[in-house]
Write a protein that holds these residues in place. Structure first.
Motif, PDB file in Angstrom:
ATOM      1  N   ARG A   1      43.719 -42.881 -20.318  1.00 42.76           N
ATOM      2  CA  ARG A   1      43.244 -41.603 -19.806  1.00 42.76           C
ATOM      3  C   ARG A   1      43.516 -40.502 -20.835  1.00 42.76           C
ATOM      4  NH1 ARG A   1      44.998 -37.177 -17.207  1.00 42.76           N
ATOM      5  NH2 ARG A   1      43.625 -36.234 -15.643  1.00 42.76           N
ATOM      6  N   GLY A   2      42.562 -39.550 -20.959  1.00 35.27           N
ATOM      7  CA  GLY A   2      42.723 -38.438 -21.894  1.00 35.27           C
ATOM      8  C   GLY A   2      41.654 -38.458 -22.973  1.00 35.27           C
ATOM      9  N   TYR A   3      41.338 -37.293 -23.469  1.00 40.72           N
ATOM     10  CA  TYR A   3      40.263 -37.173 -24.449  1.00 40.72           C
ATOM     11  C   TYR A   3      40.646 -37.674 -25.836  1.00 40.72           C
ATOM     12  CZ  TYR A   3      37.843 -34.135 -21.109  1.00 40.72           C
ATOM     13  OH  TYR A   3      37.205 -33.636 -20.012  1.00 40.72           O
ATOM     14  N   ALA A   4      41.923 -37.598 -26.184  1.00 39.57           N
ATOM     15  CA  ALA A   4      42.340 -37.947 -27.542  1.00 39.57           C
ATOM     16  C   ALA A   4      41.913 -39.369 -27.886  1.00 39.57           C
ATOM     17  CB  ALA A   4      43.848 -37.809 -27.686  1.00 39.57           C
ATOM     18  N   PRO A   5      41.189 -39.565 -28.992  1.00 42.50           N
ATOM     19  CA  PRO A   5      40.779 -40.919 -29.387  1.00 42.50           C
ATOM     20  C   PRO A   5      42.006 -41.772 -29.694  1.00 42.50           C
ATOM     21  CG  PRO A   5      39.528 -39.259 -30.595  1.00 42.50           C
ATOM     22  CD  PRO A   5      40.641 -38.542 -29.909  1.00 42.50           C
TER      23      PRO A   5
ATOM     24  N   THR B   1      37.737 -49.349 -18.731  1.00 41.31           N
ATOM     25  CA  THR B   1      38.471 -48.487 -19.653  1.00 41.31           C
ATOM     26  C   THR B   1      37.649 -48.098 -20.882  1.00 41.31           C
ATOM     27  OG1 THR B   1      39.407 -50.504 -20.624  1.00 41.31           O
ATOM     28  CG2 THR B   1      40.744 -49.348 -18.971  1.00 41.31           C
ATOM     29  N   ASP B   2      36.394 -48.528 -20.944  1.00 43.42           N
ATOM     30  CA  ASP B   2      35.573 -48.217 -22.108  1.00 43.42           C
ATOM     31  C   ASP B   2      35.302 -46.716 -22.186  1.00 43.42           C
ATOM     32  OD1 ASP B   2      33.594 -49.746 -24.166  1.00 43.42           O
ATOM     33  OD2 ASP B   2      32.715 -47.863 -23.474  1.00 43.42           O
ATOM     34  N   ARG B   3      35.513 -46.133 -23.359  1.00 42.86           N
ATOM     35  CA  ARG B   3      35.352 -44.683 -23.539  1.00 42.86           C
ATOM     36  C   ARG B   3      33.889 -44.245 -23.504  1.00 42.86           C
ATOM     37  NH1 ARG B   3      39.534 -41.454 -25.408  1.00 42.86           N
ATOM     38  NH2 ARG B   3      38.025 -40.185 -26.569  1.00 42.86           N
ATOM     39  N   GLY B   4      32.977 -45.164 -23.725  1.00 38.70           N
ATOM     40  CA  GLY B   4      31.577 -44.814 -23.562  1.00 38.70           C
ATOM     41  C   GLY B   4      31.262 -44.489 -22.115  1.00 38.70           C
ATOM     42  N   LEU B   5      31.857 -45.242 -21.206  1.00 37.72           N
ATOM     43  CA  LEU B   5      31.677 -45.001 -19.771  1.00 37.72           C
ATOM     44  C   LEU B   5      32.435 -43.754 -19.331  1.00 37.72           C
ATOM     45  CD1 LEU B   5      30.718 -45.975 -16.956  1.00 37.72           C
ATOM     46  CD2 LEU B   5      32.784 -47.365 -16.850  1.00 37.72           C
ATOM     47  N   ALA B   6      33.648 -43.580 -19.837  1.00 37.02           N
ATOM     48  CA  ALA B   6      34.491 -42.475 -19.390  1.00 37.02           C
ATOM     49  C   ALA B   6      34.060 -41.126 -19.949  1.00 37.02           C
ATOM     50  CB  ALA B   6      35.949 -42.750 -19.777  1.00 37.02           C
ATOM     51  N   TYR B   7      33.642 -41.096 -21.229  1.00 35.20           N
ATOM     52  CA  TYR B   7      33.395 -39.813 -21.893  1.00 35.20           C
ATOM     53  C   TYR B   7      32.055 -39.725 -22.624  1.00 35.20           C
ATOM     54  CZ  TYR B   7      38.442 -39.678 -21.177  1.00 35.20           C
ATOM     55  OH  TYR B   7      39.689 -39.730 -20.613  1.00 35.20           O
ATOM     56  N   GLY B   8      31.240 -40.765 -22.569  1.00 26.02           N
ATOM     57  CA  GLY B   8      30.036 -40.766 -23.390  1.00 26.02           C
ATOM     58  C   GLY B   8      30.374 -40.813 -24.864  1.00 26.02           C
ATOM     59  N   ASP B   9      31.501 -41.447 -25.188  1.00 24.69           N
ATOM     60  CA  ASP B   9      32.043 -41.462 -26.541  1.00 24.69           C
ATOM     61  C   ASP B   9      31.389 -42.589 -27.338  1.00 24.69           C
ATOM     62  OD1 ASP B   9      33.549 -41.169 -28.800  1.00 24.69           O
ATOM     63  OD2 ASP B   9      35.494 -41.544 -27.848  1.00 24.69           O
ATOM     64  N   GLY B  10      30.200 -42.317 -27.828  1.00 22.98           N
ATOM     65  CA  GLY B  10      29.498 -43.347 -28.580  1.00 22.98           C
ATOM     66  C   GLY B  10      28.076 -42.949 -28.891  1.00 22.98           C
TER      67      GLY B  10
END
Length: 271
Positions: free
Chosen positions: A90-94, A16-25
């Motif tokens: 799930r979803g882009y919203a932080p 569920t890490d957002r770095g994996l899902a969206y490159g959010d980091g």
């Protein structure tokens, strides 16, 4: 490989890490020698800029302490720090309640041919272009797909690096390096206002060149200006400075200013 997650030895990361899902980091790749980190303040300055621009609630004092402790245990090689926004649905919203995840890993130092530093390298002209996105320009964010595609363009070991331009054709950087040119004794490095990574070694080159009395400028650079340069070199926090001697059929000498700057940065490079 030594790996810490949130300050403790670990080897598993939640899906569920957002770095994996969206490159959010963001990430930093730091040279470690004899338990000490090179250019640590510059790495932390860039990280601080990145977390502010991405809105990541990261405790930078805690990160510094962890980096110092990790370096002391790791000893020698390359430390990679990855900071993500943490877990999310799930979803882009932080997520409203964000808890950043800190991932630290240590790997052996890369080994590059000595001739890259002494004799210079050939540049591969990458077809992959860098998208122009000022909101992310300069940051070392986790989405590196442009660099992945660019590096996949060549397998010939005759090329040690590739040259990347933006979508308008301006010369920006190497795939994993920053670029400088010398013309009439003046040092110029491309502007990173639209795209590219603001490398810590790039910042150090600019600072040491200025301290040595070298006129230094940041600005746009097109291919014609690159080809008209007297000297060209690349820099990176792991290898220091590599002279560039060829791009396609065009060549440059390994110049005096390039050699001078290599000498000024010798304390940061294993030779």
């Amino acid at each position: 490989m030594l790996v810490w997650i949130d300050g403790r030895p670990a080897a598993l990361l939640p899906v569920t890490d957002r770095g994996l899902a969206y490159g959010d980091g963001l990430f930093e790749t730091i040279a470690v020698r004899q338990g000490r980190m090179d250019l640590l303040d510059r790495h932390l300055q860039r990280l601080a800029d990145g977390v502010q621009r991405l809105g990541l609630p990261l405790d930078l004092a805690l990160v510094r302490a962890e980096l110092l402790a990790f370096a002391g245990e790791f000893g020698h090689g390359v430390a990679k720090l990855i900071v993500t926004r943490g877990d999310g649905l799930r979803g882009y919203a932080p997520p409203v309640d964000t808890h950043c995840r800190r991932i630290l890993s240590g790997s052996p130092a890369p080994t590059y041919p000595v001739r890259n530093r002494l004799d210079g390298i050939r540049l591969y002209p990458c077809a992959t272009r860098l998208a122009e996105q000022p909101l992310l320009a300069g940051l070392k964010h986790l989405n590196r797909l442009e660099q992945v595609l660019a590096r996949a363009e060549w397998q010939d070991p005759a090329y040690a690096e590739g040259l990347m331009c933006d979508s308008s054709g301006r010369v920006i950087e190497g795939v994993f390096s920053n670029l400088f040119v010398v013309r009439n004794g003046e040092l110029l490095t491309p502007s990173l206002a639209r795209c590219g990574v603001a490398g810590v070694m790039r910042a150090e080159v600019i600072a040491r060149a200025a301290a040595a009395g070298v006129t230094t400028r940041v600005g746009d650079l097109d291919r014609a200006a690159l080809l008209a340069a007297d000297e060209v070199f690349l820099c990176n926090s792991q290898y220091g400075i590599w002279p560039v001697v060829a791009l396609d059929s065009h060549g440059w000498p390994v110049g005096k200013l390039t050699r001078k700057l290599q000498g000024l940065l010798a304390d940061l490079v294993d030779v």
